[in-house]
Design a protein around this motif. Structure first.
Motif, short mmCIF file in Angstrom:
data_model
loop_
_atom_site.label_atom_id
_atom_site.label_comp_id
_atom_site.label_asym_id
_atom_site.label_seq_id
_atom_site.Cartn_x
_atom_site.Cartn_y
_atom_site.Cartn_z
N PRO A 140 57.99 35.14 46.00
CA PRO A 140 58.78 36.17 46.70
C PRO A 140 59.46 35.59 47.93
CG PRO A 140 56.49 36.87 46.39
CD PRO A 140 56.56 35.43 46.02
N TYR A 167 61.88 35.75 40.60
CA TYR A 167 62.88 36.02 41.64
C TYR A 167 64.09 35.15 41.35
CZ TYR A 167 59.01 38.29 43.81
OH TYR A 167 57.97 39.14 44.03
N THR A 227 54.44 42.23 35.91
CA THR A 227 53.02 41.87 35.96
C THR A 227 52.15 43.07 35.55
OG1 THR A 227 53.53 40.37 37.74
CG2 THR A 227 51.21 40.88 37.43
N ASN A 247 59.60 42.33 38.02
CA ASN A 247 58.14 42.27 38.13
C ASN A 247 57.51 43.08 37.00
OD1 ASN A 247 55.49 42.10 38.80
ND2 ASN A 247 55.67 43.13 40.79
C1 LIG Z 1 54.16 43.07 40.84
O1 LIG Z 1 53.56 44.18 40.21
C2 LIG Z 1 52.14 44.17 40.30
C3 LIG Z 1 51.61 45.34 39.47
O2 LIG Z 1 52.28 46.52 39.77
C4 LIG Z 1 51.72 44.25 41.76
O3 LIG Z 1 50.30 44.22 41.86
C5 LIG Z 1 52.29 43.06 42.49
O4 LIG Z 1 52.01 43.16 43.88
C6 LIG Z 1 53.80 42.98 42.31
N1 LIG Z 1 54.26 41.73 42.86
C7 LIG Z 1 55.21 41.67 43.80
C8 LIG Z 1 55.49 40.33 44.33
O5 LIG Z 1 55.80 42.67 44.18
#
Ligand SMILES: *[C@@H]1O[C@H](CO)[C@@H](O)[C@H](O)[C@H]1NC(C)=O
Ligand SMILES: *[C@@H]1O[C@H](CO)[C@@H](O)[C@H](O)[C@H]1NC(C)=O
Ligand SMILES: *[C@@H]1O[C@H](CO)[C@@H](O)[C@H](O)[C@H]1NC(C)=O
Ligand SMILES: *[C@@H]1O[C@H](CO)[C@@H](O)[C@H](O)[C@H]1NC(C)=O
Ligand SMILES: *[C@@H]1O[C@H](CO)[C@@H](O)[C@H](O)[C@H]1NC(C)=O
Ligand SMILES: *[C@@H]1O[C@H](CO)[C@@H](O)[C@H](O)[C@H]1NC(C)=O
Length: 324
Positions: A166, A215, A139, A137
């Motif tokens: 997920p 994933y 993001t 992750n």
């Molecule tokens: C991935 O990381 C982002 C930023 O930290 C967060 O907002 C998001 O919930 C995460 N996604 C998952 C599926 O864990």
């Protein structure tokens, strides 16, 4: 720039004039070895900041320490830890171990998604003893999974699935947003061939550019594997394209052996500055003699590059220098 495009440029140049091709070659090579510039010269890290963590050179925008001011921002913080005799570098924000930092890429240590069977038990009591999935992750960070990786899976009668969904979000097994998938079938070991990863014991599939959150899962084809007696574990991982060479013995590997196998194949990560291109970004950090280049991963960001004949860290003053 993709390699095939570089090659086309070379072919066109050599048709036009040979000296031009020769002049272009060093530039071309600097694309093939993306680590060529940033870790050279006198200014690799910020003044007063260490430039090495064990064997790893840590050029700015990366920096050693957490909130030490050595990096551009917290995403580039490197946690440098010594365990007994080995010093290892981790992304402070994500925990991935960093193996190499290059001009606009880095290598991180690999992890696999495994599915294992208890080979001491006969069906129907031969249940799964392990079923972890694996996720990345990135993001919101400056990192993307590079399209220089491919999805690789080793095992018999399995699927290897890369999705953006997920685990908890899928109502059914196949209710995922797939971005890459491959299938490997083999209920007899006689058909396995060293070096062949084309769907018999081993499969591979390309991935698209700019992925940040994915994933990885290893699934079973059919309701029951016929292969439990010789294939205790199946596993999926990302690896630099064509770097993984299938060996028949990898079908018989136990979890510990699997970790040793996949760790030989680092995952390529693309990094960039911010999420805006050169024309949109404010306070572009490219230093003297460097040029701002938009990244082509589709998710924004820019990088700084030394032009032909110049080397050095383009993110730090005094920027790119000639004759180094
Ligand atoms: C991935 O990381 C982002 C930023 O930290 C967060 O907002 C998001 O919930 C995460 N996604 C998952 C599926 O864990
Ligand atoms: C660049 O990286 C390659 C491996 O990717 C390595 O063999 C080479 O020594 C590196 N060059 C420099 C100058 O660090
Ligand atoms: C550097 O790498 C070598 C070879 O992989 C290893 O033996 C050595 O322990 C490493 N040094 C540090 C400080 O981690
Ligand atoms: C291999 O698969 C075929 C087709 O499903 C099946 O007929 C055969 O019995 C299987 N062989 C073994 C050894 O399981
Ligand atoms: C596959 O390669 C390994 C060495 O990596 C060798 O020991 C083995 O005999 C080979 N197997 C086949 C079926 O060629
Ligand atoms: C830079 O990004 C903006 C906004 O996303 C876009 O409108 C513009 O076309 C981009 N410029 C280039 C050269 O890609």
């Amino acid at each position: 720039m993709p390699t095939h495009r570089m090659n086309s440029i070379l072919i066109i140049l050599s048709l036009l004039c040979l000296p031009c091709t020769l002049a272009y070659l060093p530039f071309h090579n600097s694309f093939l070895q993306p680590n060529l510039s940033i870790a050279q010269g006198d200014y690799i890290s910020k003044p007063g900041c260490p430039s090495r963590c064990g064997n790893l050179t840590v050029p700015f925008p990366f920096g050693i320490g957490i909130n030490t001011g050595c990096s551009l921002n917290a995403f580039f913080d490197i946690n440098c830890i010594t365990f007994y005799d080995r010093t290892r570098a981790f992304l402070a924000n994500d925990g991935f171990e960093v193996l190499g930092i290059y001009d606009w890429k880095m290598h991180i240590k690999n992890r696999a998604a495994l599915k294992c069977f208890d080979t001491n038990k006969k069906p129907p009591n031969n249940h799964l003893i392990d079923e972890p999935s694996m996720s990345y992750n990135f993001t919101g960070s400056p990192f993307r999974i590079s399209a220089e990786n491919e999805l690789v899976a080793v095992g018999c009668d399995i699927t290897s699935e890369l999705s953006t969904t997920p685990d908890d979000d899928a109502d059914y097994d196949y209710d995922y947003d797939y971005v890459s998938l491959c299938i490997s079938i083999c209920n007899k070991t006689e058909y396995l061939r060293n070096g062949s990863c084309s769907g018999i014991g081993c499969c591979r599939s390309s991935i698209s550019q700019g992925l940040q959150s994915i994933y990885l899962r290893t699934g079973i084809v059919g309701s029951w594997p016929n292969v439990w007696s010789f294939n205790p574990c199946s596993y999926s991982f990302l690896a630099e394209k064509n770097s993984y060479v299938f060996d028949v013995s990898h079908i018989f590997a136990d979890p510990l052996a699997i970790y040793n196998i996949v760790e030989r194949y680092p995952v390529v990560i693309d990094w960039a500055i911010g999420n805006r291109n050169c024309s949109d970004a404010q306070n572009i950090i490219c230093q003297e003699h460097s040029v701002c280049v938009d990244v082509n991963t589709g998710v924004g960001g820019y990088r700084c590059k030394c032009p032909l004949g110049y080397k050095g860290n383009p993110y730090l003053s005094p920027g790119c220098q000639g004759n180094i």
